[in-house]
Design a protein around this motif. Structure first.
Motif, PDB file in Angstrom:
ATOM      1  N   ALA A 228      71.770  78.628  75.570  1.00 36.82           N
ATOM      2  CA  ALA A 228      72.304  79.462  76.645  1.00 36.82           C
ATOM      3  C   ALA A 228      71.337  80.613  76.893  1.00 36.82           C
ATOM      4  CB  ALA A 228      73.683  80.005  76.286  1.00 36.82           C
ATOM      5  N   LYS A 229      71.099  80.914  78.168  1.00 38.72           N
ATOM      6  CA  LYS A 229      70.185  81.989  78.543  1.00 38.72           C
ATOM      7  C   LYS A 229      70.852  83.353  78.370  1.00 38.72           C
ATOM      8  CE  LYS A 229      66.843  79.264  80.081  1.00 38.72           C
ATOM      9  NZ  LYS A 229      65.507  79.215  79.427  1.00 38.72           N
ATOM     10  N   GLU A 230      70.015  84.373  78.260  1.00 44.97           N
ATOM     11  CA  GLU A 230      70.502  85.746  78.190  1.00 44.97           C
ATOM     12  C   GLU A 230      71.411  86.037  79.381  1.00 44.97           C
ATOM     13  OE1 GLU A 230      68.654  90.286  77.792  1.00 44.97           O
ATOM     14  OE2 GLU A 230      67.344  88.563  78.206  1.00 44.97           O
ATOM     15  N   ASN A 231      72.512  86.734  79.104  1.00 47.53           N
ATOM     16  CA  ASN A 231      73.534  87.116  80.084  1.00 47.53           C
ATOM     17  C   ASN A 231      74.417  85.952  80.527  1.00 47.53           C
ATOM     18  OD1 ASN A 231      72.701  89.844  80.078  1.00 47.53           O
ATOM     19  ND2 ASN A 231      71.075  89.363  81.560  1.00 47.53           N
ATOM     20  N   GLU A 232      74.274  84.809  79.866  1.00 48.16           N
ATOM     21  CA  GLU A 232      75.208  83.710  80.087  1.00 48.16           C
ATOM     22  C   GLU A 232      76.278  83.735  79.001  1.00 48.16           C
ATOM     23  OE1 GLU A 232      72.218  80.423  82.212  1.00 48.16           O
ATOM     24  OE2 GLU A 232      72.910  80.113  80.148  1.00 48.16           O
ATOM     25  N   VAL A 233      77.286  82.901  79.171  1.00 46.63           N
ATOM     26  CA  VAL A 233      78.358  82.766  78.184  1.00 46.63           C
ATOM     27  C   VAL A 233      78.245  81.391  77.547  1.00 46.63           C
ATOM     28  CG1 VAL A 233      80.850  82.601  77.844  1.00 46.63           C
ATOM     29  CG2 VAL A 233      79.921  84.353  79.357  1.00 46.63           C
ATOM     30  N   ILE A 234      78.396  81.330  76.227  1.00 49.44           N
ATOM     31  CA  ILE A 234      78.341  80.049  75.524  1.00 49.44           C
ATOM     32  C   ILE A 234      79.658  79.827  74.790  1.00 49.44           C
ATOM     33  CG2 ILE A 234      77.294  81.033  73.440  1.00 49.44           C
ATOM     34  CD1 ILE A 234      75.715  78.407  73.164  1.00 49.44           C
ATOM     35  N   THR A 235      80.164  78.600  74.858  1.00 46.04           N
ATOM     36  CA  THR A 235      81.403  78.230  74.173  1.00 46.04           C
ATOM     37  C   THR A 235      81.094  77.130  73.169  1.00 46.04           C
ATOM     38  OG1 THR A 235      82.776  78.802  76.083  1.00 46.04           O
ATOM     39  CG2 THR A 235      83.740  77.336  74.433  1.00 46.04           C
ATOM     40  N   LEU A 236      81.472  77.357  71.918  1.00 47.22           N
ATOM     41  CA  LEU A 236      81.266  76.381  70.852  1.00 47.22           C
ATOM     42  C   LEU A 236      82.620  75.816  70.455  1.00 47.22           C
ATOM     43  CD1 LEU A 236      78.809  78.447  68.620  1.00 47.22           C
ATOM     44  CD2 LEU A 236      78.266  76.967  70.556  1.00 47.22           C
ATOM     45  N   ILE A 237      82.750  74.491  70.479  1.00 47.07           N
ATOM     46  CA  ILE A 237      84.024  73.854  70.148  1.00 47.07           C
ATOM     47  C   ILE A 237      83.789  72.638  69.259  1.00 47.07           C
ATOM     48  CG2 ILE A 237      85.207  74.598  72.240  1.00 47.07           C
ATOM     49  CD1 ILE A 237      84.636  71.846  73.434  1.00 47.07           C
ATOM     50  N   PRO A 238      84.775  72.273  68.421  1.00 43.70           N
ATOM     51  CA  PRO A 238      84.645  71.052  67.627  1.00 43.70           C
ATOM     52  C   PRO A 238      84.625  69.814  68.520  1.00 43.70           C
ATOM     53  CG  PRO A 238      86.385  72.470  66.771  1.00 43.70           C
ATOM     54  CD  PRO A 238      86.002  73.008  68.112  1.00 43.70           C
ATOM     55  N   ASP A 239      83.977  68.760  68.033  1.00 45.28           N
ATOM     56  CA  ASP A 239      83.919  67.470  68.723  1.00 45.28           C
ATOM     57  C   ASP A 239      83.432  67.630  70.162  1.00 45.28           C
ATOM     58  OD1 ASP A 239      84.019  64.769  68.985  1.00 45.28           O
ATOM     59  OD2 ASP A 239      86.183  64.645  69.239  1.00 45.28           O
ATOM     60  N   ASP A 240      82.311  68.333  70.309  1.00 39.85           N
ATOM     61  CA  ASP A 240      81.713  68.588  71.621  1.00 39.85           C
ATOM     62  C   ASP A 240      80.875  67.373  72.021  1.00 39.85           C
ATOM     63  OD1 ASP A 240      80.639  69.647  73.876  1.00 39.85           O
ATOM     64  OD2 ASP A 240      79.547  71.266  72.905  1.00 39.85           O
ATOM     65  N   ALA A 241      81.554  66.310  72.457  1.00 37.73           N
ATOM     66  CA  ALA A 241      80.893  65.019  72.662  1.00 37.73           C
ATOM     67  C   ALA A 241      79.746  65.083  73.670  1.00 37.73           C
ATOM     68  CB  ALA A 241      81.916  63.981  73.113  1.00 37.73           C
ATOM     69  N   ILE A 242      79.852  65.936  74.675  1.00 38.57           N
ATOM     70  CA  ILE A 242      78.812  66.013  75.704  1.00 38.57           C
ATOM     71  C   ILE A 242      77.492  66.472  75.104  1.00 38.57           C
ATOM     72  CG2 ILE A 242      78.099  67.224  77.802  1.00 38.57           C
ATOM     73  CD1 ILE A 242      81.006  67.307  78.632  1.00 38.57           C
ATOM     74  N   ASN A 243      77.557  67.377  74.136  1.00 36.43           N
ATOM     75  CA  ASN A 243      76.345  67.944  73.549  1.00 36.43           C
ATOM     76  C   ASN A 243      76.024  67.369  72.174  1.00 36.43           C
ATOM     77  OD1 ASN A 243      75.516  70.207  75.476  1.00 36.43           O
ATOM     78  ND2 ASN A 243      77.713  70.535  75.224  1.00 36.43           N
ATOM     79  N   ARG A 244      76.639  66.242  71.839  1.00 33.24           N
ATOM     80  CA  ARG A 244      76.424  65.675  70.511  1.00 33.24           C
ATOM     81  C   ARG A 244      75.000  65.147  70.378  1.00 33.24           C
ATOM     82  NH1 ARG A 244      80.898  61.826  68.267  1.00 33.24           N
ATOM     83  NH2 ARG A 244      81.916  63.849  68.232  1.00 33.24           N
ATOM     84  N   ALA A 245      74.349  65.525  69.282  1.00 33.55           N
ATOM     85  CA  ALA A 245      72.989  65.063  69.028  1.00 33.55           C
ATOM     86  C   ALA A 245      72.974  63.900  68.047  1.00 33.55           C
ATOM     87  CB  ALA A 245      72.141  66.204  68.478  1.00 33.55           C
ATOM     88  N   ILE A 246      73.819  63.964  67.025  1.00 31.29           N
ATOM     89  CA  ILE A 246      73.879  62.903  66.019  1.00 31.29           C
ATOM     90  C   ILE A 246      75.337  62.603  65.722  1.00 31.29           C
ATOM     91  CG2 ILE A 246      73.374  62.284  63.626  1.00 31.29           C
ATOM     92  CD1 ILE A 246      70.944  64.007  63.747  1.00 31.29           C
ATOM     93  N   ASP A 247      75.698  61.327  65.763  1.00 35.68           N
ATOM     94  CA  ASP A 247      77.056  60.905  65.435  1.00 35.68           C
ATOM     95  C   ASP A 247      77.101  60.564  63.952  1.00 35.68           C
ATOM     96  OD1 ASP A 247      79.538  59.818  65.229  1.00 35.68           O
ATOM     97  OD2 ASP A 247      79.377  58.584  67.025  1.00 35.68           O
ATOM     98  N   PHE A 248      77.908  61.308  63.187  1.00 34.94           N
ATOM     99  CA  PHE A 248      77.954  61.100  61.748  1.00 34.94           C
ATOM    100  C   PHE A 248      78.703  59.827  61.361  1.00 34.94           C
ATOM    101  CE2 PHE A 248      77.877  65.906  60.604  1.00 34.94           C
ATOM    102  CZ  PHE A 248      76.574  65.956  60.995  1.00 34.94           C
TER     103      PHE A 248
END
Length: 257
Positions: A228-248
């Motif tokens: 997220a860029k400076e002055n933006e808002v970032i939301t972190l949530i469990p099971d964020d499938a859209i941003n998943r990098a590795i599926d455990f």
């Protein structure tokens, strides 16, 4: 050849994983607490006749308890260096550096002789399977992977509704700072929303340059990488499938950061 100190350490780790104190386990086995202390310190090995009962109580095989056979050999199942969906497969290279069931290597472009994502903060993601359980370790670029067989203990994180921040940096090419602890203090273990700004993180690591927050976090289903860029808002949530990098996968456990 049996190694009493390592066997003792394994007994101690497994006992703690079962949430038993020394007196509890000694009582179950019918020995005094001092005898168990001698096993765990490596002064003595458990007597042969008690090994089956000890293995049952600690939910492992006798071979695993005594560090014998394939189950006591550290072997990396997969190792990838990169970010998001762009990774370099370095499994063979990491396995080749294992000595006495331990591996310590630097995590950087020079060591892997490649930069899979130029300009991005990368991660070495390692998975290990042992005794029917899967573990994962994540190490950010610029640090070191330190891994040993004896580190395969209970998971740091097992609830899919909770998240764990692996690392977080705020800044730009002009300078950046580690904000993992600050970010963790601003959100709950179930996630949250944060304003990305100098005020939030208490410093300006790159004056007069627009900065970015890079976060790597996980739950027990996968690892996620967010920017997220400076002055933006970032939301972190469990099971964020859209941003998943590795599926455990369901049985994966977080080993180390």
């Amino acid at each position: 050849m049996l190694q009493p100190i390592k066997v003792g350490h394994r007994i101690s780790v497994l006992r703690e994983e079962k949430e038993l104190n020394q007196a509890d386990l000694a009582g179950i086995l019918g020995v005094n607490e001092e005898e168990l202390e001698n096993w765990e310190s490596g002064d003595k090995l458990p007597p042969t006749e008690l090994l089956p009962k000890l293995a049952v109580m600690l939910e492992c095989t006798i071979d695993y308890l005594l560090l014998m056979g394939d189950s006591s050999t550290l072997k990396i199942k997969e190792a990838y260096y990169g970010v998001n969906q762009t990774y370099l497969n370095c499994t063979a290279r990491v396995n080749s550096k294992i000595v006495n069931n331990e591996v310590t290597i630097p995590v950087n472009n020079g060591y892997f002789a490649a930069d899979p994502v130029p300009g991005a903060d990368k991660v070495l993601a390692v998975t290990i399977e042992n005794e029917g359980r899967r573990y994962a370790a994540f190490v950010p670029e610029g640090t070191k992977l330190n891994l040993s067989l004896d580190m395969l203990t209970k998971p740091i994180l097992s609830n899919p509704d909770f998240i764990y921040i692996l690392y977080a940096y705020y800044g730009s090419w002009g300078g950046r700072m580690d904000v993992k602890e600050t970010l963790a203090s601003l959100i709950s273990v179930k996630g949250g929303t944060v304003n990305v700004s100098n005020e939030t993180f208490g410093n300006d690591p790159s004056p007069n340059i627009r900065k970015q927050l890079t976060v790597v976090y996980c739950d027990n289903k996968g690892m996620y990488i967010r920017n997220a860029k400076e002055n933006e808002v970032i939301t972190l949530i469990p099971d964020d499938a859209i941003n998943r990098a590795i599926d455990f996968g369901q049985e994966t456990m977080l080993l180390a950061v």
